[in-house]
Design a protein around this motif. Structure first.
Motif, PDB file in Angstrom:
ATOM      1  N   PRO A 146      -4.734   1.728  85.317  1.00 42.28           N
ATOM      2  CA  PRO A 146      -4.643   3.105  85.825  1.00 42.28           C
ATOM      3  C   PRO A 146      -4.327   4.116  84.734  1.00 42.28           C
ATOM      4  O   PRO A 146      -3.424   3.931  83.936  1.00 42.28           O
ATOM      5  CB  PRO A 146      -3.492   3.044  86.833  1.00 42.28           C
ATOM      6  CG  PRO A 146      -3.439   1.641  87.251  1.00 42.28           C
ATOM      7  CD  PRO A 146      -3.887   0.829  86.098  1.00 42.28           C
ATOM      8  N   GLN A 147      -5.115   5.157  84.719  1.00 41.94           N
ATOM      9  CA  GLN A 147      -4.915   6.211  83.748  1.00 41.94           C
ATOM     10  C   GLN A 147      -3.825   7.159  84.217  1.00 41.94           C
ATOM     11  O   GLN A 147      -3.681   7.408  85.407  1.00 41.94           O
ATOM     12  CB  GLN A 147      -6.210   7.015  83.578  1.00 41.94           C
ATOM     13  CG  GLN A 147      -7.301   6.228  82.929  1.00 41.94           C
ATOM     14  CD  GLN A 147      -6.947   5.881  81.519  1.00 41.94           C
ATOM     15  OE1 GLN A 147      -6.394   6.705  80.802  1.00 41.94           O
ATOM     16  NE2 GLN A 147      -7.229   4.668  81.123  1.00 41.94           N
ATOM     17  N   LYS A 148      -3.112   7.689  83.259  1.00 40.65           N
ATOM     18  CA  LYS A 148      -2.024   8.603  83.616  1.00 40.65           C
ATOM     19  C   LYS A 148      -2.606   9.962  83.993  1.00 40.65           C
ATOM     20  O   LYS A 148      -3.491  10.479  83.307  1.00 40.65           O
ATOM     21  CB  LYS A 148      -1.100   8.756  82.408  1.00 40.65           C
ATOM     22  CG  LYS A 148       0.245   9.321  82.749  1.00 40.65           C
ATOM     23  CD  LYS A 148       1.213   9.109  81.606  1.00 40.65           C
ATOM     24  CE  LYS A 148       1.352  10.369  80.782  1.00 40.65           C
ATOM     25  NZ  LYS A 148       1.923  11.484  81.547  1.00 40.65           N
ATOM     26  N   VAL A 149      -2.092  10.500  85.092  1.00 41.02           N
ATOM     27  CA  VAL A 149      -2.512  11.839  85.502  1.00 41.02           C
ATOM     28  C   VAL A 149      -1.280  12.727  85.532  1.00 41.02           C
ATOM     29  O   VAL A 149      -0.292  12.393  86.174  1.00 41.02           O
ATOM     30  CB  VAL A 149      -3.146  11.835  86.912  1.00 41.02           C
ATOM     31  CG1 VAL A 149      -3.560  13.231  87.291  1.00 41.02           C
ATOM     32  CG2 VAL A 149      -4.309  10.893  86.951  1.00 41.02           C
ATOM     33  N   ALA A 150      -1.336  13.811  84.830  1.00 42.62           N
ATOM     34  CA  ALA A 150      -0.182  14.700  84.796  1.00 42.62           C
ATOM     35  C   ALA A 150      -0.043  15.410  86.125  1.00 42.62           C
ATOM     36  O   ALA A 150      -1.004  15.930  86.656  1.00 42.62           O
ATOM     37  CB  ALA A 150      -0.367  15.729  83.694  1.00 42.62           C
ATOM     38  N   GLY A 151       1.157  15.439  86.664  1.00 46.69           N
ATOM     39  CA  GLY A 151       1.369  16.102  87.936  1.00 46.69           C
ATOM     40  C   GLY A 151       1.994  17.463  87.747  1.00 46.69           C
ATOM     41  O   GLY A 151       3.183  17.645  87.944  1.00 46.69           O
ATOM     42  N   GLU A 152       1.181  18.409  87.336  1.00 43.44           N
ATOM     43  CA  GLU A 152       1.727  19.755  87.202  1.00 43.44           C
ATOM     44  C   GLU A 152       0.819  20.705  87.944  1.00 43.44           C
ATOM     45  O   GLU A 152      -0.357  20.408  88.175  1.00 43.44           O
ATOM     46  CB  GLU A 152       1.831  20.152  85.747  1.00 43.44           C
ATOM     47  CG  GLU A 152       0.486  20.185  85.106  1.00 43.44           C
ATOM     48  CD  GLU A 152       0.282  21.283  84.101  1.00 43.44           C
ATOM     49  OE1 GLU A 152      -0.245  20.973  83.043  1.00 43.44           O
ATOM     50  OE2 GLU A 152       0.617  22.435  84.426  1.00 43.44           O
ATOM     51  N   GLN A 212      -4.920   4.480  94.177  1.00 42.07           N
ATOM     52  CA  GLN A 212      -3.522   4.822  93.899  1.00 42.07           C
ATOM     53  C   GLN A 212      -3.444   6.187  93.272  1.00 42.07           C
ATOM     54  O   GLN A 212      -3.352   6.314  92.048  1.00 42.07           O
ATOM     55  CB  GLN A 212      -2.922   3.831  92.928  1.00 42.07           C
ATOM     56  CG  GLN A 212      -2.724   2.472  93.522  1.00 42.07           C
ATOM     57  CD  GLN A 212      -2.309   1.520  92.453  1.00 42.07           C
ATOM     58  OE1 GLN A 212      -2.396   1.824  91.256  1.00 42.07           O
ATOM     59  NE2 GLN A 212      -1.879   0.359  92.850  1.00 42.07           N
ATOM     60  N   ILE A 213      -3.464   7.178  94.142  1.00 46.86           N
ATOM     61  CA  ILE A 213      -3.319   8.524  93.598  1.00 46.86           C
ATOM     62  C   ILE A 213      -2.572   9.371  94.615  1.00 46.86           C
ATOM     63  O   ILE A 213      -2.795   9.243  95.808  1.00 46.86           O
ATOM     64  CB  ILE A 213      -4.700   9.131  93.254  1.00 46.86           C
ATOM     65  CG1 ILE A 213      -4.521  10.364  92.381  1.00 46.86           C
ATOM     66  CG2 ILE A 213      -5.499   9.454  94.485  1.00 46.86           C
ATOM     67  CD1 ILE A 213      -5.752  10.744  91.637  1.00 46.86           C
ATOM     68  N   THR A 214      -1.647  10.185  94.141  1.00 50.48           N
ATOM     69  CA  THR A 214      -0.898  11.023  95.064  1.00 50.48           C
ATOM     70  C   THR A 214      -1.582  12.380  95.198  1.00 50.48           C
ATOM     71  O   THR A 214      -2.438  12.742  94.407  1.00 50.48           O
ATOM     72  CB  THR A 214       0.531  11.257  94.559  1.00 50.48           C
ATOM     73  OG1 THR A 214       0.453  11.986  93.338  1.00 50.48           O
ATOM     74  CG2 THR A 214       1.246   9.960  94.335  1.00 50.48           C
ATOM     75  N   LEU A 258     -17.263  13.389  84.996  1.00 46.26           N
ATOM     76  CA  LEU A 258     -17.076  12.029  84.496  1.00 46.26           C
ATOM     77  C   LEU A 258     -15.609  11.730  84.260  1.00 46.26           C
ATOM     78  O   LEU A 258     -15.127  10.626  84.522  1.00 46.26           O
ATOM     79  CB  LEU A 258     -17.851  11.845  83.191  1.00 46.26           C
ATOM     80  CG  LEU A 258     -19.296  11.405  83.358  1.00 46.26           C
ATOM     81  CD1 LEU A 258     -19.975  11.304  82.014  1.00 46.26           C
ATOM     82  CD2 LEU A 258     -19.346  10.077  84.068  1.00 46.26           C
ATOM     83  N   ARG A 259     -14.902  12.713  83.753  1.00 44.86           N
ATOM     84  CA  ARG A 259     -13.472  12.476  83.502  1.00 44.86           C
ATOM     85  C   ARG A 259     -12.750  12.189  84.804  1.00 44.86           C
ATOM     86  O   ARG A 259     -11.996  11.222  84.907  1.00 44.86           O
ATOM     87  CB  ARG A 259     -12.853  13.678  82.815  1.00 44.86           C
ATOM     88  CG  ARG A 259     -11.374  13.719  83.024  1.00 44.86           C
ATOM     89  CD  ARG A 259     -10.598  14.091  81.822  1.00 44.86           C
ATOM     90  NE  ARG A 259      -9.187  13.983  82.112  1.00 44.86           N
ATOM     91  CZ  ARG A 259      -8.401  13.078  81.586  1.00 44.86           C
ATOM     92  NH1 ARG A 259      -8.882  12.219  80.742  1.00 44.86           N
ATOM     93  NH2 ARG A 259      -7.133  13.043  81.881  1.00 44.86           N
ATOM     94  N   MET A 260     -13.008  13.035  85.822  1.00 40.39           N
ATOM     95  CA  MET A 260     -12.317  12.818  87.096  1.00 40.39           C
ATOM     96  C   MET A 260     -12.710  11.488  87.704  1.00 40.39           C
ATOM     97  O   MET A 260     -11.874  10.749  88.247  1.00 40.39           O
ATOM     98  CB  MET A 260     -12.652  13.952  88.063  1.00 40.39           C
ATOM     99  CG  MET A 260     -12.091  15.278  87.642  1.00 40.39           C
ATOM    100  SD  MET A 260     -12.021  16.451  88.992  1.00 40.39           S
ATOM    101  CE  MET A 260     -13.725  16.646  89.341  1.00 40.39           C
ATOM    102  N   VAL A 261     -13.997  11.188  87.606  1.00 41.91           N
ATOM    103  CA  VAL A 261     -14.488   9.936  88.182  1.00 41.91           C
ATOM    104  C   VAL A 261     -13.878   8.743  87.474  1.00 41.91           C
ATOM    105  O   VAL A 261     -13.459   7.768  88.115  1.00 41.91           O
ATOM    106  CB  VAL A 261     -16.036   9.929  88.100  1.00 41.91           C
ATOM    107  CG1 VAL A 261     -16.581   8.537  88.144  1.00 41.91           C
ATOM    108  CG2 VAL A 261     -16.605  10.739  89.226  1.00 41.91           C
TER     109      VAL A 261
END
Lengths: 344, 229
Positions: A146-152, A212-214, A258-261
């Motif tokens: 899983p890639q890290k996604v910044a939650g801001e 797995q994404i909030t 592509l990045r989001m996918v």
């Protein structure tokens, strides 16, 4: 009666005058104190917690006092008839009004305090925002973990507002006429509707597909994905070349999609959930850019202009509020009719 | 009353221990008037003639206009904030942007309500953003600053209207573009001179950008305004 009234007033005096004055101060000065607190400290979070705690305690105290008063007033009303009732009633009404006012003040205060819930999502540095903006156009390679996604939320919100501004510019230069509504309202509705609506929809799909994404991460991801849209629209609303738009649509829109996918794939297990989720997101993202470009574009008016002819039924010249599909269908049918007529 | 004051001390004592920035006098407001204590002191202006009140308020507004036009680091705008000036400016701008004709074909012109809503909701959003980023300025002070800094844009609107009377060709467009650009950068600079002080130093850019966008949208509305005749 007087004894009980007196006793009530004396029994509430160490409470009553205390609580009436302080709480009236509290509810009266809730506005003033909040401003002072804001003036003075950067850590107003703790102060507000303190005020909240104090208000809770005061609420409990008043609840006790109100309960005590209700008991007393019930007895007095039954026992004494009209005279007692009037005094009771007046005081009770005043009490009710005061409590309602205090409840409203507390509600307003809670609403204000709720803004602090969002505070951690705005805790960013300018350099982080800049890095994330650039990263939103770079698809990740590693999709196995899983890639890290910044939650801001700061970056996405600013991007949405920027897109609103760019859209306004595009609508204005293309001479769009909005019949029922305003230009600003349409722009804001479109941008925010896309960001919030598509995020929620993809989050729902992700829930169905066990990704797995909030919600916060999805909002953040899609928000940063709008950076590509903003750049493409900014360029093509000013430089009107169809081929340029298609190239930019594929390249920049494609990279951002592509990045989001890739991020979503790295967080989903199984080929068909991945396909569903990412297919939907890719389709929506690319089609949105296409829609934004063509909905507010000068060329549409140009096409309508070239189809003059005696046999053509009158077409609406100002065709902005006609959806793009109907427009394309109308254009195609008129073209075919013209071709048929001219070939005869 | 004395008991009340004393028993109020433990409740409110903590507030006075918080670090206070020097140029904002907090002491006067923390001692909230209880009941009729200050009725004679602070509200004796109730008996003066209306003309005095209006003149005093207008003078205060005018003084703040001067502070906006020559932005230097003073806290007068922050200390005695009021919302009369922003209201005046907002209404003037919205009226001038309206243009007058109701049923023209080009409905793309912003209407009064649109401009009003943009200015006020834009200010509210920028204020919320500033607070969420950790600013120490209060809600209404920020609204006051943002509203007063619309003054250069209003002046630009007046100038644009005058220029448009002469004609609406390329030259007038270039002149209007220059005027609007200058005034919008002046607005942004003036408001950051007040707002950015209340931010931690490395986050100033995060606060400045929405302000820039806000005044940019207003400036764009002014620039694209064309009268109906």
């Amino acid at each position: 009666m007087s004894a009980s009234q007196g006793s009530r007033s004396t029994s509430t005096e160490p409470w009553g005058s205390f609580e009436n004055n302080i709480i009236m101060q509290g509810s009266g000065s809730a506005v003033i104190d909040m401003e002072n607190m804001d003036d003075t400290s950067g850590s107003s979070f703790e102060d507000m917690g303190e005020m909240h705690q104090r208000m809770k305690e005061e609420e409990e105290v008043t609840a006790e006092a109100a309960a005590a008063e209700e008991e007393d007033s019930g007895e007095d009303g039954d026992f004494l008839g009209v005279k007692g009732l009037k005094g009771q009633l007046g005081r009770q009404v005043a009490d009710e009004v005061w409590q309602a006012g205090k409840r409203q003040a507390s509600k307003a205060f809670n609403l204000y305090a709720n803004i602090d819930i969002l505070r951690p999502y705005f805790d960013v540095e300018p350099i982080q925002v800049r890095n994330r903006l650039i990263e939103s156009l770079i698809p990740v390679r590693m999709i196995n973990f899983p890639q890290k996604v910044a939650g801001e939320l700061y970056g996405p919100m600013m991007l949405v507002f920027t897109m609103v501004a760019i859209l306004l510019h595009g609508m204005k230069t293309s001479g769009t006429v909005i019949r029922e509504g305003t230009l600003m309202g349409t722009a804001i509705g479109t941008c925010f509707g896309y960001w919030l609506g598509v995020s929620s929809f993809i989050y729902f799909l992700a829930y169905l597909c066990n990704a797995q994404i909030t919600m916060l991460q999805m909002l953040s991801l899609l928000g940063y994905g709008l950076f590509g849209h903003c750049t493409v629209l900014f360029i093509t609303y000013n430089v009107h070349f169809h081929s340029l738009f298609y190239i930019l649509w594929l390249v920049i829109g494609g990279l951002s999609t592509l990045r989001m996918v890739a991020v979503l794939i790295s967080r989903t297990v199984g080929p068909s959930p991945r396909l569903i989720l990412c297919g939907t997101l890719a389709a929506l993202h690319m089609l949105f850019l296409l829609y934004l470009h063509f909905a507010y574009h000068k060329m549409v008016e140009g096409i309508l202009d070239t189809l003059e002819g005696p046999n053509i039924p009158p077409i609406q010249r100002v065709a902005r509020d006609v959806p793009i599909v109907a427009n394309a269908v109308v254009n195609a049918t008129i073209k075919s009719i013209a071709a048929v007529v001219q070939s005869q | 009353m004395a008991e009340v004051e004393e028993s109020s001390k433990p409740l409110f004592a903590g507030l006075s221990d918080i670090s206070i920035s020097e140029d904002i006098p907090v002491e006067g407001d923390i001692s909230v008037p209880v009941g009729s204590q200050s009725a004679d002191n602070d509200f004796s202006t109730l008996d003066e003639p209306v003309k005095d009140t209006i003149l005093r308020d207008l003078k205060a507004v005018g003084q703040k206009f001067v502070h906006v036009m020559y932005p230097k680091k003073s806290s007068a705008l922050l200390r005695d904030w009021d919302l009369w000036g922003p209201l005046l400016l907002c209404v003037t701008l919205a009226l001038m942007l309206q243009g007058g004709s109701v049923d023209s074909e080009e409905d793309g012109r912003p209407q009064f309500a649109e401009v009003f809503v943009i200015i006020w909701f834009g200010s509210v959003i920028i204020t919320l953003n500033t607070k969420l980023l950790g600013g120490t300025i209060s809600f209404f002070q920020s609204l006051c600053v943002l509203g007063y800094c619309i003054l250069p844009l209003t002046v630009a609107m007046i100038v644009c209207r005058i220029v448009l009377v002469g004609g609406s060709g390329l030259v007038s467009f270039v002149v209007r573009l220059i005027v609007v650009t200058a005034s919008f950068s002046w607005s942004t600079f003036a408001s950051t001179a007040f707002l950015a002080d209340s931010q931690p130093p490395n986050r100033k850019a995060l606060v400045v950008y929405p302000v820039f966008l806000f005044y940019f949208v207003i400036g764009w509305m002014i620039l694209t305004f064309s009268p109906s005749h």
